[in-house]
Design a protein around this motif. Structure first.
Motif, PDB file in Angstrom:
ATOM      1  N   ASN A 109      65.233  27.604  87.007  1.00 56.45           N
ATOM      2  CA  ASN A 109      64.865  26.315  87.947  1.00 56.45           C
ATOM      3  C   ASN A 109      64.099  26.982  89.101  1.00 56.45           C
ATOM      4  O   ASN A 109      63.458  26.605  89.765  1.00 56.45           O
ATOM      5  CB  ASN A 109      66.094  25.702  88.279  1.00 56.45           C
ATOM      6  CG  ASN A 109      66.508  24.895  87.257  1.00 56.45           C
ATOM      7  OD1 ASN A 109      65.933  24.350  86.487  1.00 56.45           O
ATOM      8  ND2 ASN A 109      68.039  24.674  87.437  1.00 56.45           N
ATOM      9  N   GLY A 110      63.981  28.300  89.088  1.00 54.49           N
ATOM     10  CA  GLY A 110      63.172  29.138  90.045  1.00 54.49           C
ATOM     11  C   GLY A 110      63.705  29.184  91.446  1.00 54.49           C
ATOM     12  O   GLY A 110      63.435  29.075  92.550  1.00 54.49           O
ATOM     13  N   ASN A 111      65.123  29.623  91.302  1.00 55.19           N
ATOM     14  CA  ASN A 111      65.944  29.580  92.588  1.00 55.19           C
ATOM     15  C   ASN A 111      65.404  30.649  93.493  1.00 55.19           C
ATOM     16  O   ASN A 111      65.271  31.775  92.702  1.00 55.19           O
ATOM     17  CB  ASN A 111      67.409  29.970  92.258  1.00 55.19           C
ATOM     18  CG  ASN A 111      68.262  29.887  93.261  1.00 55.19           C
ATOM     19  OD1 ASN A 111      68.153  30.584  94.476  1.00 55.19           O
ATOM     20  ND2 ASN A 111      69.569  29.287  93.134  1.00 55.19           N
ATOM     21  N   PRO A 112      64.965  30.604  94.642  1.00 48.99           N
ATOM     22  CA  PRO A 112      64.179  31.561  95.398  1.00 48.99           C
ATOM     23  C   PRO A 112      65.038  32.897  95.840  1.00 48.99           C
ATOM     24  O   PRO A 112      64.659  33.959  95.787  1.00 48.99           O
ATOM     25  CB  PRO A 112      64.305  30.904  96.982  1.00 48.99           C
ATOM     26  CG  PRO A 112      64.311  29.528  96.639  1.00 48.99           C
ATOM     27  CD  PRO A 112      65.272  29.207  95.415  1.00 48.99           C
ATOM     28  N   MET A 115      63.849  34.621  92.635  1.00 50.97           N
ATOM     29  CA  MET A 115      62.416  34.916  92.178  1.00 50.97           C
ATOM     30  C   MET A 115      61.660  35.958  93.007  1.00 50.97           C
ATOM     31  O   MET A 115      60.655  36.331  92.784  1.00 50.97           O
ATOM     32  CB  MET A 115      61.674  33.639  92.680  1.00 50.97           C
ATOM     33  CG  MET A 115      61.916  32.583  91.832  1.00 50.97           C
ATOM     34  SD  MET A 115      61.570  32.594  90.040  1.00 50.97           S
ATOM     35  CE  MET A 115      63.185  33.012  89.310  1.00 50.97           C
ATOM     36  N   GLN A 116      62.677  36.466  93.695  1.00 49.05           N
ATOM     37  CA  GLN A 116      62.170  37.784  94.551  1.00 49.05           C
ATOM     38  C   GLN A 116      62.166  39.071  93.692  1.00 49.05           C
ATOM     39  O   GLN A 116      61.344  40.086  93.975  1.00 49.05           O
ATOM     40  CB  GLN A 116      63.153  38.190  95.705  1.00 49.05           C
ATOM     41  CG  GLN A 116      63.198  37.017  96.996  1.00 49.05           C
ATOM     42  CD  GLN A 116      64.184  37.335  97.850  1.00 49.05           C
ATOM     43  OE1 GLN A 116      64.397  38.236  98.481  1.00 49.05           O
ATOM     44  NE2 GLN A 116      64.822  35.979  98.206  1.00 49.05           N
ATOM     45  N   ASP A 117      62.775  38.868  92.572  1.00 51.35           N
ATOM     46  CA  ASP A 117      62.828  40.070  91.390  1.00 51.35           C
ATOM     47  C   ASP A 117      61.581  39.663  90.419  1.00 51.35           C
ATOM     48  O   ASP A 117      61.662  38.479  90.182  1.00 51.35           O
ATOM     49  CB  ASP A 117      64.134  40.039  90.878  1.00 51.35           C
ATOM     50  CG  ASP A 117      64.421  41.240  89.951  1.00 51.35           C
ATOM     51  OD1 ASP A 117      64.691  42.244  90.307  1.00 51.35           O
ATOM     52  OD2 ASP A 117      64.071  40.939  88.683  1.00 51.35           O
ATOM     53  N   ALA A 118      60.794  40.741  90.277  1.00 47.89           N
ATOM     54  CA  ALA A 118      59.677  40.596  89.452  1.00 47.89           C
ATOM     55  C   ALA A 118      60.195  40.180  87.960  1.00 47.89           C
ATOM     56  O   ALA A 118      59.432  39.593  87.290  1.00 47.89           O
ATOM     57  CB  ALA A 118      58.797  41.788  89.461  1.00 47.89           C
ATOM     58  N   THR A 119      61.267  40.895  87.436  1.00 46.73           N
ATOM     59  CA  THR A 119      61.651  40.813  86.234  1.00 46.73           C
ATOM     60  C   THR A 119      62.204  39.317  85.999  1.00 46.73           C
ATOM     61  O   THR A 119      61.920  38.615  84.993  1.00 46.73           O
ATOM     62  CB  THR A 119      62.861  41.934  85.685  1.00 46.73           C
ATOM     63  OG1 THR A 119      62.242  42.919  85.612  1.00 46.73           O
ATOM     64  CG2 THR A 119      63.490  41.538  84.300  1.00 46.73           C
ATOM     65  N   LEU A 120      63.065  38.771  86.979  1.00 44.83           N
ATOM     66  CA  LEU A 120      63.639  37.582  86.773  1.00 44.83           C
ATOM     67  C   LEU A 120      62.447  36.338  86.780  1.00 44.83           C
ATOM     68  O   LEU A 120      62.427  35.660  86.106  1.00 44.83           O
ATOM     69  CB  LEU A 120      64.631  37.387  87.807  1.00 44.83           C
ATOM     70  CG  LEU A 120      65.937  38.197  87.839  1.00 44.83           C
ATOM     71  CD1 LEU A 120      66.851  37.784  88.955  1.00 44.83           C
ATOM     72  CD2 LEU A 120      66.467  38.091  86.404  1.00 44.83           C
ATOM     73  N   LYS A 121      61.492  36.694  87.703  1.00 47.74           N
ATOM     74  CA  LYS A 121      60.550  35.750  87.808  1.00 47.74           C
ATOM     75  C   LYS A 121      59.380  35.844  86.512  1.00 47.74           C
ATOM     76  O   LYS A 121      59.086  34.585  86.150  1.00 47.74           O
ATOM     77  CB  LYS A 121      59.353  36.262  89.105  1.00 47.74           C
ATOM     78  CG  LYS A 121      58.531  35.397  89.179  1.00 47.74           C
ATOM     79  CD  LYS A 121      57.443  35.733  90.303  1.00 47.74           C
ATOM     80  CE  LYS A 121      56.386  34.588  90.795  1.00 47.74           C
ATOM     81  NZ  LYS A 121      55.673  34.840  92.044  1.00 47.74           N
ATOM     82  N   ARG A 122      59.451  36.965  85.953  1.00 50.64           N
ATOM     83  CA  ARG A 122      58.653  36.876  84.647  1.00 50.64           C
ATOM     84  C   ARG A 122      59.334  35.965  83.563  1.00 50.64           C
ATOM     85  O   ARG A 122      58.998  35.372  82.741  1.00 50.64           O
ATOM     86  CB  ARG A 122      58.615  38.245  84.213  1.00 50.64           C
ATOM     87  CG  ARG A 122      57.661  38.446  82.723  1.00 50.64           C
ATOM     88  CD  ARG A 122      57.201  39.876  82.482  1.00 50.64           C
ATOM     89  NE  ARG A 122      58.349  40.951  83.075  1.00 50.64           N
ATOM     90  CZ  ARG A 122      59.253  41.437  82.385  1.00 50.64           C
ATOM     91  NH1 ARG A 122      59.423  40.696  80.907  1.00 50.64           N
ATOM     92  NH2 ARG A 122      60.177  42.063  82.521  1.00 50.64           N
ATOM     93  N   GLY A 152      69.539  43.964  89.684  1.00 46.87           N
ATOM     94  CA  GLY A 152      70.785  44.037  90.515  1.00 46.87           C
ATOM     95  C   GLY A 152      71.139  42.739  91.074  1.00 46.87           C
ATOM     96  O   GLY A 152      72.191  42.353  91.347  1.00 46.87           O
ATOM     97  N   VAL A 153      70.316  41.780  91.310  1.00 48.14           N
ATOM     98  CA  VAL A 153      70.571  40.877  92.080  1.00 48.14           C
ATOM     99  C   VAL A 153      71.478  39.651  91.397  1.00 48.14           C
ATOM    100  O   VAL A 153      72.200  39.137  91.965  1.00 48.14           O
ATOM    101  CB  VAL A 153      69.115  39.889  92.626  1.00 48.14           C
ATOM    102  CG1 VAL A 153      68.447  39.480  91.405  1.00 48.14           C
ATOM    103  CG2 VAL A 153      69.382  38.825  93.608  1.00 48.14           C
ATOM    104  N   ILE A 154      71.057  39.545  90.055  1.00 48.66           N
ATOM    105  CA  ILE A 154      72.043  38.934  89.403  1.00 48.66           C
ATOM    106  C   ILE A 154      73.465  39.620  88.810  1.00 48.66           C
ATOM    107  O   ILE A 154      74.272  38.666  88.219  1.00 48.66           O
ATOM    108  CB  ILE A 154      71.235  38.196  87.840  1.00 48.66           C
ATOM    109  CG1 ILE A 154      71.272  39.452  86.976  1.00 48.66           C
ATOM    110  CG2 ILE A 154      70.108  37.670  88.140  1.00 48.66           C
ATOM    111  CD1 ILE A 154      70.833  38.950  85.538  1.00 48.66           C
ATOM    112  N   GLN A 155      73.798  40.645  89.339  1.00 50.48           N
ATOM    113  CA  GLN A 155      74.877  41.484  89.283  1.00 50.48           C
ATOM    114  C   GLN A 155      75.532  41.184  90.417  1.00 50.48           C
ATOM    115  O   GLN A 155      76.953  41.746  90.838  1.00 50.48           O
ATOM    116  CB  GLN A 155      74.838  42.625  88.815  1.00 50.48           C
ATOM    117  CG  GLN A 155      74.281  42.663  87.416  1.00 50.48           C
ATOM    118  CD  GLN A 155      74.339  43.833  86.508  1.00 50.48           C
ATOM    119  OE1 GLN A 155      73.462  44.858  86.996  1.00 50.48           O
ATOM    120  NE2 GLN A 155      75.231  44.367  85.646  1.00 50.48           N
TER     121      GLN A 155
END
Length: 629
Positions: A109-112, A115-122, A152-155
């Motif tokens: 859903n593009g949660n900001p 989206m700051q992490d390049a891998t998650l954005k990809r 790291g952000v999703i952990q």
């Protein structure tokens, strides 16, 4: 003497039992009975769109849709295919991954925050693109978890904690809504997904409790620890905090690359009696069969077992991700279930407690919210494996020069539970005492008892279950040597009834494993009762004449002109040594029937490669009974 029973006669001993001692002022023989009289079929391993890998692979069906489908409603899959079960299930455990529960939806859903992490954005962009891009991202997610390289952000608990709590509470609320005691059980659970180096050490954690207790915690994640002992400590803390009850079911050991039944702890220390006691306490069951193959044994471990190669194609290459190392014969004694039971006998002699004293249960591990695993109604494990002409050759995983295709996935399996009623408490209690069995997808009814005094009259009786409970212990029990008479071997009362819409029965076998005085383990498979006994016999090679094969591959049909609807007998171990600890379990084999690939080949008018199996023999495995001198 053995006996082949008719379909009508077989129904009675398996579903109706008499009371052990009715008071004088009663008439009904069924009043006061105090043991299970009904088997319930369900799935203890099921993923919905709340699981990150399922969502990345296109699953958009919620837990609510999964429950509706399990209860018999027609739904539309994530690929737009209408689907319905042949018969409703009795229970379902939705066991979504604890790791980032619901978080991948937020990435999509593009949660900001993400989206700051390049891998998650990809990954977010790939999921919206769908197809191969989404599938590649899912494999990248699994590999990153296995190698410890997730963003790291999703952990970060501060970031994902509120998301996980919200999703967990929505899930438990949905489970409460669909739980209907006596009709359908929505048992609360989650998956702890430890996968060090790609080696499958996953466990499904099942609650005996409802929402009020389950909501007092968040599911324990392998991001917190990949060590099973840490999971057990969390489970103990939950029980102490809430007064509730938990158990864990390790997944199919065939993808652990030898780590499932290691004779050392996760961090390399020797096993202790305390470890053995805790493992037996928290993990009473082991997953025998699911879409990723069977975990019973391997032909290199069991060269005299003609049925040892069932469900292994493509899964004997290596671990879950095909990234650590190829599977080797040296790994197999500590990854397959029969060998694990043998390791348990060895460890019990050394430690005084058996750490690997587990029963057998089936599951699916579907990641499309649909437990649809009958061969002619197989919706695949992942959304990308849902019905289409080319699905059989879809590449699932590659590594070390090996390729896993969708045709390597099996349509399997069910958990069969002998319980007093269809409630969370009764089903959980039956699992805890191991009065359960696994099937490869059919719903055959199987009873297995062990005692010292059964005789053929017990097999001839319509009250097989009453005789079984009165004279011994059911599957999952302990046969006490102290109750053995002089020079007496154990007697086993076993009975099986076919699934009405599956094939007839071929035979019932009893598998025995034991430990001799020198500390060496052994195994032997006995054919104890079989169909068409007038034309079949055990030959000089020790093998029973094959039942035959009526499958017409060109039409994907078969005929029940061979086999029998029901089989039952009392068998006495001819090789019993009272000084040797042993385990016994029953294995029921059906006649040959078409695989899901055969049905696809006919429906889509295609021709698959010669290595794709068109015929197999469905089966069931009962939990063992143990004999200890």
């Amino acid at each position: 003497m053995t006996r082949i029973i008719s379909l009508l006669t077989a129904l009675l001993p398996l579903s109706i039992c008499v009371a052990q001692a009715a008071p004088e002022n009663t008439y009904s023989p069924y009043a006061g009975r105090d043991y299970p009289t009904q088997v319930y079929f369900g799935d203890t391993h099921h993923h919905t769109s709340n699981s990150g890998d399922a969502f990345m692979n296109g699953d958009r069906l919620t837990p609510e849709m999964a429950y509706r489908f399990a209860r018999g409603a027609e739904v539309v899959s994530s690929t737009g295919v209408p689907v319905r079960l042949s018969r409703p299930m009795d229970f379902l455990v939705i066991s979504d991954h604890a790791e980032g529960l619901g978080v991948i939806m937020e990435v999509y859903n593009g949660n900001p925050l993400f989206m700051q992490d390049a891998t998650l954005k990809r990954w977010s962009q790939a999921m919206k693109e769908g197809g191969k891009a989404a599938a590649d991202s899912m494999n990248e997610l699994i590999s990153a978890q296995a190698q410890g390289t997730l963003p790291g952000v999703i952990q970060d608990p501060a970031t994902v904690g509120p998301v996980i709590r919200s999703v967990w509470q929505q899930y438990t609320e949905t489970a409460e809504r669909f739980n209907e005691p006596g009709r359908f059980t929505a048992m609360i659970g989650f998956e702890w997904t430890s996968v060090p180096g790609g080696n499958n050490l996953h466990r499904n954690v099942l609650f005996r409790d409802g929402k009020a207790r389950a909501d007092q915690v968040l599911p324990y994640s392998s991001w917190q620890s990949e060590d099973p002992e840490a999971l057990w400590a969390w489970m103990a803390n939950y029980e102490e905090k809430t007064g509730g009850s938990l158990l864990a079911i390790p997944h199919n050991g065939n993808l652990s690359n030898g780590r499932m039944f290691e004779i050392e702890t996760f961090d390399g220390k020797p096993l202790t009696a305390d470890y053995a006691q805790r493992r037996q306490r928290w993990e009473p069951l082991q997953e025998m069969m699911q879409t990723k193959g069977a975990s019973e044994t391997h032909p290199t471990l069991s060269p005299n077992d003609e049925f040892a190669d069932f469900g292994l194609a493509g899964w004997e290459y290596g671990n879950l991700t095909l990234e650590d190392s190829l599977e080797t014969p040296q790994m197999r004694p500590t990854m397959y279930l029969r060998a694990g039971l043998q390791r348990g006998l060895e460890q019990e002699r050394a430690l005084g407690t058996n750490p690997f004293k587990f029963g057998f249960i089936g599951g699916t591990d579907v990641h499309n919210s649909l437990t649809s695993i009958e061969e002619d109604n197989f919706m695949g494990k992942h959304v990308v494996q849902e019905p289409r002409p080319e699905r059989w050759e879809h590449v699932s995983k590659q590594g070390f020069g090996k390729t896993r295709y969708t045709w390597h996935y099996t349509a399997a399996g069910y958990a069969a539970v002998w319980a007093r009623e269809n409630t969370r408490e009764a089903l959980w209690d039956a699992m805890r005492r191991k009065e359960v069995y696994a099937t490869s997808g059919s719903r055959m009814t199987v009873r297995f008892f062990a005692g010292w005094d059964y005789d053929q009259e017990d097999a001839l009786s319509r009250d097989v279950a009453a005789a079984g409970y009165a004279g011994g212990v059911p599957m999952g029990g302990d046969l006490k040597g102290s109750e053995r008479g002089a020079s007496k071997a154990p007697h086993f009362l076993v009975s099986a009834l076919k699934d009405p819409i599956f094939g007839n029965l071929d035979r019932i076998q009893i598998v025995k494993g034991w430990l001799d005085a020198s500390g060496k383990t052994h195994e032997k498979i006995y054919d104890v009762v079989w169909a068409d006994a007038d034309r079949r016999a055990i030959g000089k090679d020790g093998r029973l004449t094959p039942v035959g094969n009526t499958v017409d591959v060109e039409r994907a049909t078969w005929a029940d002109s061979i086999g029998e609807p029901g089989l039952t007998t009392v068998w006495v171990d001819p090789d019993f040594d009272p000084s040797q600890p042993a385990f016994y379990y029953a294995r029921v084999i059906e006649i040959p029937t078409p695989t899901w690939m055969a049905y696809d080949q006919v429906r889509y008018g295609i021709k698959m490669s010669e290595d794709v199996p068109m015929v197999h023999q469905e089966r069931a495995w009962t939990s063992p009974v143990w004999y200890t001198p």
